[in-house]
Design a protein around this motif. Structure first.
Motif, PDB file in Angstrom:
ATOM      1  N   ASN A   1       0.861  -1.178   0.000  1.00  0.00           N
ATOM      2  CA  ASN A   1       0.000   0.000   0.000  1.00  0.00           C
ATOM      3  C   ASN A   1       0.895   1.225   0.000  1.00  0.00           C
ATOM      4  O   ASN A   1       2.018   1.192   0.519  1.00  0.00           O
TER       5      ASN A   1
ATOM      6  N   LEU B   1       0.391   5.171   1.299  1.00  0.00           N
ATOM      7  CA  LEU B   1      -0.409   6.222   1.904  1.00  0.00           C
ATOM      8  C   LEU B   1       0.154   7.534   1.380  1.00  0.00           C
ATOM      9  O   LEU B   1       1.308   7.880   1.658  1.00  0.00           O
ATOM     10  N   CYS B   2      -0.654   8.241   0.596  1.00  0.00           N
ATOM     11  CA  CYS B   2      -0.181   9.442  -0.093  1.00  0.00           C
ATOM     12  C   CYS B   2      -0.957  10.664   0.401  1.00  0.00           C
ATOM     13  O   CYS B   2      -2.191  10.659   0.406  1.00  0.00           O
TER      14      CYS B   2
ATOM     15  N   SER C   1      -5.625  13.006   1.108  1.00  0.00           N
ATOM     16  CA  SER C   1      -5.001  11.792   1.606  1.00  0.00           C
ATOM     17  C   SER C   1      -5.670  10.609   0.908  1.00  0.00           C
ATOM     18  O   SER C   1      -6.893  10.481   0.957  1.00  0.00           O
ATOM     19  N   GLU C   2      -4.868   9.787   0.250  1.00  0.00           N
ATOM     20  CA  GLU C   2      -5.384   8.635  -0.483  1.00  0.00           C
ATOM     21  C   GLU C   2      -4.502   7.427  -0.214  1.00  0.00           C
ATOM     22  O   GLU C   2      -3.298   7.564  -0.006  1.00  0.00           O
ATOM     23  N   THR C   3      -5.118   6.252  -0.233  1.00  0.00           N
ATOM     24  CA  THR C   3      -4.360   5.017  -0.084  1.00  0.00           C
ATOM     25  C   THR C   3      -4.465   4.220  -1.377  1.00  0.00           C
ATOM     26  O   THR C   3      -5.564   3.908  -1.837  1.00  0.00           O
ATOM     27  N   TYR C   4      -3.328   3.935  -1.953  1.00  0.00           N
ATOM     28  CA  TYR C   4      -3.244   3.123  -3.164  1.00  0.00           C
ATOM     29  C   TYR C   4      -2.786   1.726  -2.776  1.00  0.00           C
ATOM     30  O   TYR C   4      -1.822   1.576  -2.018  1.00  0.00           O
ATOM     31  N   ARG C   5      -3.479   0.713  -3.270  1.00  0.00           N
ATOM     32  CA  ARG C   5      -3.054  -0.680  -3.094  1.00  0.00           C
ATOM     33  C   ARG C   5      -2.486  -1.131  -4.430  1.00  0.00           C
ATOM     34  O   ARG C   5      -3.153  -1.036  -5.462  1.00  0.00           O
TER      35      ARG C   5
ATOM     36  N   ASP D   1      -8.175   3.615  -2.235  1.00  0.00           N
ATOM     37  CA  ASP D   1      -8.951   3.754  -0.996  1.00  0.00           C
ATOM     38  C   ASP D   1      -9.744   2.500  -0.642  1.00  0.00           C
ATOM     39  O   ASP D   1      -9.151   1.504  -0.267  1.00  0.00           O
TER      40      ASP D   1
ATOM     41  N   CYS E   1       4.169   9.948  -0.913  1.00  0.00           N
ATOM     42  CA  CYS E   1       3.690   8.617  -0.528  1.00  0.00           C
ATOM     43  C   CYS E   1       4.656   7.930   0.425  1.00  0.00           C
ATOM     44  O   CYS E   1       5.874   8.057   0.304  1.00  0.00           O
TER      45      CYS E   1
ATOM     46  N   ARG F   1       3.341   1.209   3.031  1.00  0.00           N
ATOM     47  CA  ARG F   1       2.567   0.555   4.083  1.00  0.00           C
ATOM     48  C   ARG F   1       2.362  -0.914   3.714  1.00  0.00           C
ATOM     49  O   ARG F   1       2.464  -1.277   2.542  1.00  0.00           O
TER      50      ARG F   1
END
Length: 125
Positions: A13, A15-16, A38-42, A53, A112, A115
Motif C-alpha cells: 500500500n 499512503l499518499c 489523503s489517499e491510499t493506493y493498493r 482507498d 507517498c 505501508r
C-alpha cells in the motif's frame, strides 16, 4: 526466504498525502482551489493491478519501470473524462495525478509512504 521477500515487496500500500489543485479553465482569471488530500493506493506489481482507498475493484497498471510506476494514462477521451494520469516516482515517493472531466482540471501532488499490503477484493467468479 528470499522468494518471500521478493513477493512481499511486489505488493504494498502507499499512503499518499499532499495537495489537490482544482481549476476551471472556463474562468481564466480565477485561482485554483486547493484541498489537502489523503489517499491510499493498493498496488500489486506481480499481478499488474492497483486500486484506490476502499478498493471495490482493481485496475490494470499502465506501465512499470525501474524508477516510475504509471498506474493510469488515459489520453483518449472516455465518456466525460478527457484525461487521467497517475504516476509515482519510485525513488522520491512523489505521486502526480491529473484528471480532466468536462474541462475541469484536477491536479494532485502527493508524497507517498510505504505501508503493508491490505489486499484486493475477492474474485467472485
Amino acid at each position: 526466504m528470499l522468494g518471500w521477500l521478493i513477493v512481499a515487496a511486489s505488493a504494498f500500500n502507499l499512503l499518499c498525502t499532499g495537495t489537490t489543485y482544482l481549476h476551471n479553465p472556463a474562468d481564466p482569471y480565477s485561482a485554483p482551489e486547493t484541498y489537502q488530500t489523503s489517499e491510499t493506493y493498493r498496488i500489486d506489481l506481480k499481478k499488474g493491478r492497483w486500486c484506490l482507498d476502499r478498493c471495490t475493484s482493481t485496475i490494470a497498471i499502465a506501465k512499470i519501470e525501474p524508477t516510475v510506476i504509471t498506474l493510469q494514462d488515459i489520453a483518449t477521451p472516455i465518456f466525460d473524462v478527457q484525461a487521467y494520469s497517475v504516476t509515482i516516482d519510485r525513488e522520491t515517493g512523489l505521486l502526480l495525478a491529473k484528471l480532466v472531466v468536462r474541462g475541469i482540471e484536477s491536479r494532485s501532488v502527493l508524497q507517498c509512504e510505504l505501508r503493508p499490503f491490505t489486499g484486493f477484493p475477492a474474485i467472485r467468479f
